[in-house]
Scaffold this active site. Structure first.
Site, mmCIF file in Angstrom:
data_model
loop_
_atom_site.group_PDB
_atom_site.id
_atom_site.type_symbol
_atom_site.label_atom_id
_atom_site.label_comp_id
_atom_site.label_asym_id
_atom_site.label_seq_id
_atom_site.Cartn_x
_atom_site.Cartn_y
_atom_site.Cartn_z
ATOM 1 N N ARG A 170 -59.051 -7.766 -30.792
ATOM 2 C CA ARG A 170 -60.502 -7.868 -30.636
ATOM 3 C C ARG A 170 -60.956 -7.448 -29.245
ATOM 4 N NH1 ARG A 170 -62.091 -13.589 -33.015
ATOM 5 N NH2 ARG A 170 -60.539 -14.216 -31.504
ATOM 6 N N GLU A 215 -51.445 -20.220 -27.622
ATOM 7 C CA GLU A 215 -51.635 -21.599 -28.070
ATOM 8 C C GLU A 215 -50.892 -21.943 -29.348
ATOM 9 O OE1 GLU A 215 -55.398 -19.398 -29.473
ATOM 10 O OE2 GLU A 215 -53.977 -19.263 -27.832
#
Length: 181
Positions: A69, A106
């Protein structure tokens, strides 16, 4: 002037946050994915974001966009700045010789790569991504730029997830998030 120039920071924040949706348990259980596709589909909002990401970094030679992105945001930022665009890709996606950097994110680990000839030592590089989470992806990108001999001018992101403390991994660099959650 960019569309952003006509908006206050509060108006820009509202414009962005109204167009980012949360998708629970994607890509793994327990992760809340920040989906920016509604923002990208709104021409006014997308243009305002590109203008805001491009502002205030001084002269920039290259804009590095982090897969995937980050590409969507970085390429038009590069065009608006008259700079080159450099893709920072996941392992195995670039066709020529690369530098590679492993990092933690994460919800797992990954490797980023950049072509060894993507930057010159005199280049000032603006790094763009959509979300700053743990800071692993951005730190790996910084390390790739430095390994190439270039200088990081700044890092700019659309959204910072402050509860993940990613900024602490980048405290040696100018960092701007358009929205902090």
């Amino acid at each position: 002037m960019t569309e952003h120039a006509y908006q206050t920071c509060e108006e820009l924040t509202q414009l962005i946050t109204a167009r980012i949706r949360d998708v629970s348990d994607y890509p793994r259980p327990g992760v809340v994915f920040k989906d920016i596709t509604p923002l990208l589909a709104d021409g006014k909002a997308f243009g305002a974001v590109i203008g805001a990401l491009a502002e205030g970094h001084g002269p920039v030679d290259k804009v590095a966009g982090i897969e995937a992105r980050g590409f969507i945001l970085a390429a038009p930022v590069a065009c608006s700045l008259g700079a080159g665009f450099v893709p920072i890709r996941k392992k195995g996606k670039l066709p020529a010789a690369t530098y590679a950097e492993d990092y933690q994110l994460e919800y797992g680990t990954a490797t980023l790569e950049v072509h060894t000839d993507a930057f010159t030592p005199s280049d000032r590089v603006l790094i763009i991504d959509d979300v700053l989470a743990t800071g692993g992806t951005a730190r790996a990108t910084v390390d790739l730029v430095h390994r190439s001999g270039a200088q990081v001018a700044a890092i700019a992101v659309l959204l910072e997830l402050s509860f993940l403390h990613g900024r602490t991994r980048l405290d040696d660099l100018p960092l701007r998030a358009l929205v902090t959650a």
